[in-house]
Design an enzyme around this catalytic site. Structure first.
Site, mmCIF file in Angstrom:
data_model
loop_
_atom_site.group_PDB
_atom_site.id
_atom_site.type_symbol
_atom_site.label_atom_id
_atom_site.label_comp_id
_atom_site.label_asym_id
_atom_site.label_seq_id
_atom_site.Cartn_x
_atom_site.Cartn_y
_atom_site.Cartn_z
ATOM 1 N N GLU A 118 0.838 -1.198 0.000
ATOM 2 C CA GLU A 118 0.000 0.000 0.000
ATOM 3 C C GLU A 118 0.873 1.248 0.000
ATOM 4 O O GLU A 118 2.046 1.171 0.366
ATOM 5 C CB GLU A 118 -0.935 -0.008 1.211
ATOM 6 C CG GLU A 118 -0.230 -0.335 2.495
ATOM 7 C CD GLU A 118 -1.195 -0.833 3.585
ATOM 8 O OE1 GLU A 118 -1.550 0.001 4.406
ATOM 9 O OE2 GLU A 118 -1.554 -2.015 3.597
ATOM 10 N N LYS A 120 2.753 4.525 1.105
ATOM 11 C CA LYS A 120 3.146 5.099 2.393
ATOM 12 C C LYS A 120 2.697 6.556 2.345
ATOM 13 O O LYS A 120 3.318 7.398 1.684
ATOM 14 C CB LYS A 120 4.652 4.991 2.599
ATOM 15 C CG LYS A 120 5.077 5.412 3.991
ATOM 16 C CD LYS A 120 6.518 5.000 4.270
ATOM 17 C CE LYS A 120 6.898 5.222 5.719
ATOM 18 N NZ LYS A 120 6.797 6.608 6.147
ATOM 19 N N ASP A 122 1.954 10.331 3.203
ATOM 20 C CA ASP A 122 2.802 11.318 3.869
ATOM 21 C C ASP A 122 1.924 12.355 4.564
ATOM 22 O O ASP A 122 1.587 13.384 4.009
ATOM 23 C CB ASP A 122 3.710 11.975 2.823
ATOM 24 C CG ASP A 122 4.949 12.552 3.462
ATOM 25 O OD1 ASP A 122 5.119 12.394 4.694
ATOM 26 O OD2 ASP A 122 5.750 13.168 2.738
ATOM 27 N N TYR A 230 -4.952 2.257 7.831
ATOM 28 C CA TYR A 230 -3.999 1.257 7.343
ATOM 29 C C TYR A 230 -3.655 0.157 8.339
ATOM 30 O O TYR A 230 -2.840 -0.692 8.065
ATOM 31 C CB TYR A 230 -2.723 1.916 6.815
ATOM 32 C CG TYR A 230 -1.973 2.789 7.801
ATOM 33 C CD1 TYR A 230 -1.440 2.274 8.974
ATOM 34 C CD2 TYR A 230 -1.772 4.136 7.521
ATOM 35 C CE1 TYR A 230 -0.751 3.072 9.864
ATOM 36 C CE2 TYR A 230 -1.092 4.948 8.406
ATOM 37 C CZ TYR A 230 -0.586 4.408 9.573
ATOM 38 O OH TYR A 230 0.097 5.204 10.453
ATOM 39 N N LYS A 323 11.295 3.305 0.113
ATOM 40 C CA LYS A 323 11.244 4.769 -0.002
ATOM 41 C C LYS A 323 11.412 5.229 -1.443
ATOM 42 O O LYS A 323 12.314 4.779 -2.149
ATOM 43 C CB LYS A 323 12.378 5.381 0.842
ATOM 44 C CG LYS A 323 12.216 5.133 2.320
ATOM 45 C CD LYS A 323 11.118 5.973 2.895
ATOM 46 C CE LYS A 323 11.701 6.957 3.871
ATOM 47 N NZ LYS A 323 10.761 7.684 4.648
ATOM 48 N N CYS A 417 6.756 48.211 -15.408
ATOM 49 C CA CYS A 417 6.552 46.924 -16.077
ATOM 50 C C CYS A 417 7.801 46.535 -16.875
ATOM 51 O O CYS A 417 8.303 47.345 -17.669
ATOM 52 C CB CYS A 417 5.350 47.021 -17.001
ATOM 53 S SG CYS A 417 5.169 45.583 -18.062
ATOM 54 N N CYS A 420 6.601 46.862 -20.813
ATOM 55 C CA CYS A 420 6.172 48.091 -21.488
ATOM 56 C C CYS A 420 6.541 49.353 -20.708
ATOM 57 O O CYS A 420 6.240 50.456 -21.147
ATOM 58 C CB CYS A 420 4.670 48.053 -21.735
ATOM 59 S SG CYS A 420 3.709 48.304 -20.240
ATOM 60 N N CYS A 435 0.790 45.461 -13.937
ATOM 61 C CA CYS A 435 1.216 46.480 -14.879
ATOM 62 C C CYS A 435 -0.036 47.280 -15.242
ATOM 63 O O CYS A 435 -1.096 46.721 -15.507
ATOM 64 C CB CYS A 435 1.790 45.812 -16.122
ATOM 65 S SG CYS A 435 1.797 46.887 -17.563
ATOM 66 N N CYS A 441 0.450 47.309 -23.146
ATOM 67 C CA CYS A 441 1.571 46.452 -22.757
ATOM 68 C C CYS A 441 1.639 45.242 -23.684
ATOM 69 O O CYS A 441 0.676 44.486 -23.813
ATOM 70 C CB CYS A 441 1.386 45.999 -21.306
ATOM 71 S SG CYS A 441 2.599 44.778 -20.788
HETATM 72 S S1 IVH Z 1 1.805 0.575 8.945
HETATM 73 C C1 IVH Z 1 3.815 -1.354 12.601
HETATM 74 N N1 IVH Z 1 0.953 1.557 6.695
HETATM 75 O O1 IVH Z 1 4.628 5.396 8.264
HETATM 76 C C2 IVH Z 1 3.494 -0.740 11.295
HETATM 77 N N2 IVH Z 1 2.226 2.969 8.108
HETATM 78 O O2 IVH Z 1 7.226 4.346 9.811
HETATM 79 C C3 IVH Z 1 2.661 0.442 11.440
HETATM 80 N N3 IVH Z 1 2.508 5.262 7.254
HETATM 81 O O3 IVH Z 1 4.351 7.135 10.976
HETATM 82 C C4 IVH Z 1 2.615 1.309 10.280
HETATM 83 N N4 IVH Z 1 1.355 4.978 5.407
HETATM 84 O O4 IVH Z 1 2.062 6.818 10.010
HETATM 85 C C5 IVH Z 1 1.649 1.796 7.815
HETATM 86 N N5 IVH Z 1 0.091 2.329 4.659
HETATM 87 C C6 IVH Z 1 0.776 2.558 5.791
HETATM 88 C C7 IVH Z 1 1.348 3.809 6.066
HETATM 89 C C8 IVH Z 1 2.085 3.968 7.243
HETATM 90 C C9 IVH Z 1 2.058 5.831 6.140
HETATM 91 C C10 IVH Z 1 3.350 5.941 8.272
HETATM 92 C C11 IVH Z 1 2.900 5.772 9.677
HETATM 93 C C12 IVH Z 1 4.138 5.843 10.506
HETATM 94 C C13 IVH Z 1 5.217 5.534 9.544
HETATM 95 C C14 IVH Z 1 5.862 4.224 9.912
#
Ligand code: IVH
Length: 686
Positions: A118, A120, A122, A230, A323, A417, A420, A435, A441
Site C-alpha cells: 500500500e 506510504k 505522507d 492502514y 522509499k 513593467c 512596457c 502592470c 503592454c
Molecule cells: S503501517 C507497525 N501503513 O509510516 C506498522 N504505516 O514508519 C505500522 N505510514 O508514521 C505502520 N502509510 O504513520 C503503515 N500504509 C501505511 C502507512 C504507514 C504511512 C506511516 C505511519 C508511521 C510511519 C511508519
C-alpha cells in the site's frame, strides 16, 4: 423544556442516517450521491432540532463534526499498543533482502509469501478507538507510547466514521491510519493564506499535522483533511467471525465495510518480484495520485505469520517501507525574473540551478508575489529548498539562511513593467502587483490575443503563439479587431508563412466571425470570467447589448456570479476602449447566435459520463464543465447506466469496472474529437 415528539425523533434518526451515508458514499466508495447543498441543508436542520432539544445530542451525531468549543490543551493519551516505526528499504535489492530475512525466519520459500502493498501516505499518523462501534477517542502518534488526545479535532473529519456501519461490530476496535491533505486542498489552503497574509505551510504533511493540533476544532473543521486507515491495532473478536480477519488485507476490507476509507491502491502480491513490480507501478503513478506519498509499505499479509515474526526494537519484522525519491531538494536561486500575465499580474519566477526532484528536472519555481518573497526572506544566490509534487508548479518552500553567500542580492520588485515600462500598481488590500499598461503592454496584448484566438474562445485555427508574437512585435495588431483587418499578402511576408498558410489563416479568421455569444464573452478575457461564467452570462442576458448595459445588481443575479465578478464585468464594459473594440468587431462582421435559455443544443442530455485518470489537454474539471455544457451529468463512479468513461493515463479501478460492464471507454484523443464535434454542432447525438 418540552419533550420531542416521536415525529421529531424519527426525523433526527433519518437525518443522521442520510448524512452518515452521504459521507460513506463520498469518502469510502468514491460514489457521491448527495450534493453539497443537500448535505448542508440536512445538517442545518439537524442542528436546529438539536438546539431545541439538547438532550438529543449524541457524540456520534454528524453535528458534532462542526467543531466543539476550544480545548485548553491536549490531554496525554497512553497508546495501549505502541505506534511503531518501520525499517526502510532504499532500493530493490533491499526489498529482496527483506523477503529473504522473512523467509529464513519462517523457514518457508520467500516466493510463496503473500505481501500486502500500500502507499506510504505522507501525513500525520493517528489512532482511533471505538467502543461498541462508537468513536470514543482519537490521538496523535506522539513518541509512539504517549500521544496527544485530539478527539474533538478528529471528529470534524468527514472521512472518520463517528460510528461504525453494519450490525456485527467489535466491542472494541482501535484503528490506525494517516491524516492527509490532498494537493488540491493544500494549494487552495495556501492560496487563501497568501491572500489573507496568514501562515503558509511548506508541504501537505505540515499542513495536516498543524491542522490537527489546533486548539480550536473549528479551525480543524475548516481544513481539507482526510483520513485513510492502514492498520487494526486492537480488536475484540468476541462477536466477529475471525476467519474474515485472518489476513491484513481482509482486515482492510472489513474496515471499508465498517465505514473507513482504505487506500484504493492496496494490492496483495507474492514474492520479491511481485513486490518490485508493485513498487515500480506505484512509482509511475505517484505524480497522478493527487496526494503525497513517500514510498510503499510492504506487510506480510497473513496475521499468523506476522505474530510469528514479531518485532525488533521499535519496528515489526513483518513490514518494511520502500522509499521513493524525495519530493524536496535544495538548489541555488540564480536569478528572479518577472513575468507579465494576461491581466497584467506580475509574477516573480525563480530561475534555479537545475536539480532533479522526484525524477523531473526543475529549473524554475513560482515565488507568487512580493509578500511571498518577504515571507520567505529569500535573496538571489541563496540555497533554497524546493518542492515538486505531481503536476503542481514547483514551489520554493524554505531558505537555508545559514548557507547565504556574502554576495547574495536583494530581490527588488520592479516599479515599472519589465515589458512596457508602464507603472506597476498594487491596489490596497491586493497581494498582486499589476502592470497598468493594459493593452498598451505587449505582454498583456499577446496574452489577451492568445486567449481571444484560443480553441474554446473564437477558435481561430492557425493563429498560434509564435504568429501572435510576430504580429504584436511588428505592431500590426493592437486589439482583437486588428486581427480581422489582416490580409493574406501581408501575412505571407512574415517569416515561416507561406502563401497557402496565410490564405488558410484569412479563411479561418473569416470562419471565426460566426460564433456564439458565450464564446465571444469568454474571448473578451474579462477578469475571472471563465467559460462557465461566460456561458451563464450569455444565457441570462441573451444579447450582448443587454449584458453591456447591465448594472452590478443585475449581474449579481446571474448564477455563480458574486460581487467580485460582477464588478469586473461592469468595469470592463464601462471602458471606452473596450466598447470601441467591440463596436469595431461588430462592424468587421462578427456575429453570433444569441441563444436564449434552453436553446443551446444538449446532445448529451440524459447521459451520465465518468472521467478517470489524467487528461493532458485539459484539467478534469474542464472536461467535466464541457460535458455538462452539452447536457451530460458527470458522476464519480461507473454503473451499468454510465454512457461512457473517459480514461486518461493513471485510470484505475473505474476503467476496469467499465470494461467489465461493457461501458464504452474513450481515450483522450477520442474524447476530444467527440467533444469538438458536439460543441461545433456537427454531431447531435452520441
Ligand atoms: S503501517 C507497525 N501503513 O509510516 C506498522 N504505516 O514508519 C505500522 N505510514 O508514521 C505502520 N502509510 O504513520 C503503515 N500504509 C501505511 C502507512 C504507514 C504511512 C506511516 C505511519 C508511521 C510511519 C511508519
Amino acid at each position: 423544556m418540552s419533550q420531542p415528539e416521536q415525529k421529531t425523533l424519527d426525523e433526527v434518526a433519518t437525518l443522521r442516517a442520510e448524512l452518515d451515508d452521504a459521507n460513506y458514499r463520498y469518502y469510502v466508495l468514491d460514489e457521491p450521491r448527495m450534493t453539497d447543498a443537500d448535505y448542508d441543508r440536512r445538517l442545518r436542520r439537524l442542528q436546529e432540532i438539536e438546539a431545541e432539544y439538547p438532550d438529543l445530542v449524541t457524540p456520534d451525531s454528524p453535528t458534532q463534526r462542526v467543531g466543539a468549543p476550544p480545548d485548553a490543551g491536549f490531554p496525554e493519551v497512553q497508546h495501549a499498543v505502541p505506534m511503531l516505526s518501520l525499517d526502510n528499504a532504499l532500493n530493490e535489492d533491499e526489498i529482496t533482502a527483506f523477503v529473504k530475512r522473512v523467509a529464513d525466519r519462517l523457514e518457508i520459500d520467500g516466493e510463496t509469501i503473500a505481501f500486502c502493498c500500500e502507499p506510504k501516505l505522507d501525513g500525520a499518523a493517528v489512532s482511533l478507538v471505538y467502543e461498541q462501534g462508537v468513536l470514543v477517542s482519537g490521538a496523535t502518534r506522539g513518541d509512539g507510547r504517549t500521544g496527544e488526545g485530539i478527539t474533538s479535532n478528529l471528529r470534524t473529519l468527514r472521512s472518520i466514521p463517528l460510528k461504525l456501519r453494519g450490525k456485527a461490530l467489535p466491542d472494541l476496535l482501535e484503528v490506525r491510519g494517516e491524516v492527509i491533505m490532498s494537493h488540491e486542498g493544500f494549494e487552495a489552503l495556501n492560496a487563501k493564506a497568501r491572500e489573507e497574509d496568514a501562515k503558509v505551510f511548506a508541504n501537505p504533511r505540515n499542513a495536516a499535522a498543524g491542522s490537527l493540533r489546533q486548539l480550536d476544532p473549528k479551525i480543524t473543521a475548516s481544513r481539507p483533511l482526510e483520513f485513510s486507515a492502514y492498520q487494526v491495532a486492537r480488536i475484540d473478536m468476541a462477536r466477529i467471525d475471525d476467519s474474515l480477519l485472518s489476513t491484513h488485507s481482509k482486515q482492510m476490507k472489513r474496515l471499508r465495510e465498517w465505514g473507513f476509507r482504505v487506500s484504493q491502491q492496496l494490492e496483495v502480491v507474492t514474492g520479491s518480484q511481485g513486490l518490485i513490480d508493485y513498487c515500480r507501478r506505484l512509482g509511475e503513478r505517484r505524480d497522478r495520485l493527487g496526494y503525497d506519498i513517500d514510498g510503499v509499505v510492504i506487510k506480510v499479509d497473513d496475521l499468523r505469520l506476522q505474530r510469528e515474526l514479531g518485532f525488533v526494537a521499535r519496528a515489526p519484522r513483518w513490514a518494511i517501507a520502500f522509499k521513493f525519491p524525495a519530493q524536496e531538494q535544495t538548489t541555488t536561486l540564480n536569478d528572479v525574473e518577472f513575468q507579465v500575465g494576461r491581466t497584467g499580474a506580475i509574477t516573480p519566477v525563480a530561475r534555479l540551478e537545475p536539480v532533479t526532484v522526484a525524477g523531473v528536472t526543475v529549473s524554475n519555481a513560482s515565488l507568487h508575489n512580493a509578500d511571498e518573497i518577504a515571507r520567505l526572506g529569500v535573496m538571489i544566490g541563496d540555497t533554497v529548498t524546493i518542492r515538486r509534487a505531481g503536476d503542481v508548479i514547483p514551489q520554493v518552500v524554505r531558505v537555508e539562511t545559514s548557507l547565504r553567500p556574502e554576495d547574495a542580492r536583494e530581490i527588488v520588485f520592479p516599479e515599472r513593467c519589465p515589458v512596457c515600462d508602464s507603472e506597476v500598481e498594487r491596489l490596497e488590500g491586493e497581494v498582486v502587483a499589476r502592470c497598468s499598461g493594459g493593452l498598451y503592454c505587449g505582454a498583456q496584448r499577446k496574452e489577451a490575443l492568445k486567449h481571444f484566438a484560443s480553441r474554446r474562445a473564437l477558435d481561430i485555427e492557425g493563429l498560434g503563439e509564435k504568429l501572435i508574437e510576430a504580429l504584436v512585435e511588428r505592431d500590426w495588431v493592437k486589439t482583437p479587431a486588428d486581427l480581422f483587418r489582416l490580409d493574406a499578402e501581408c501575412l505571407a511576408s512574415l517569416p515561416r508563412m507561406a502563401q497557402k498558410s496565410s490564405d488558410n489563416l484569412v479563411a479561418a479568421l473569416d470562419k471565426a466571425k460566426r460564433t456564439t455569444l458565450a464564446r465571444f464573452v469568454f474571448a473578451l478575457g474579462i477578469r475571472e470570467v471563465g467559460e462557465a461564467t461566460a456561458a451563464n452570462l450569455a444565457r441570462h442576458f441573451g444579447t450582448l447589448d443587454a449584458l453591456m448595459g447591465a448594472e452590478v445588481a443585475d449581474l449579481e443575479a446571474v448564477e455563480d456570479v458574486g460581487p467580485v465578478v460582477a464588478a469586473h464585468v461592469h468595469t470592463f464594459f464601462r471602458q471606452p476602449h473596450n466598447r470601441d473594440t467591440i463596436d469595431e468587431l461588430r462592424a468587421l462582421g462578427l456575429t453570433w447566435k444569441e441563444e436564449a435559455i434552453g436553446e443551446r443544443p444538449q446532445p448529451l442530455a440524459g447521459q451520465t459520463w465518468v472521467l478517470t485518470g489524467t487528461l493532458e489537454s485539459m484539467t478534469r474539471d474542464e472536461g467535466k464543465e464541457r460535458l455538462q455544457a452539452l447536457g451530460a451529468k458527470v458522476a464519480g463512479s461507473v454503473s451499468k447506466k454510465t454512457a461512457a468513461v473517459v480514461a486518461g493515463p493513471g485510470a484505475g479501478s473505474k476503467l476496469g469496472k467499465a470494461e467489465q460492464m461493457g461501458v464504452p471507454v474513450l481515450d483522450e484523443e477520442g474524447f476530444l474529437e467527440r467533444l469538438e464535434a458536439w460543441e461545433s454542432g456537427r454531431e447531435t447525438e452520441q
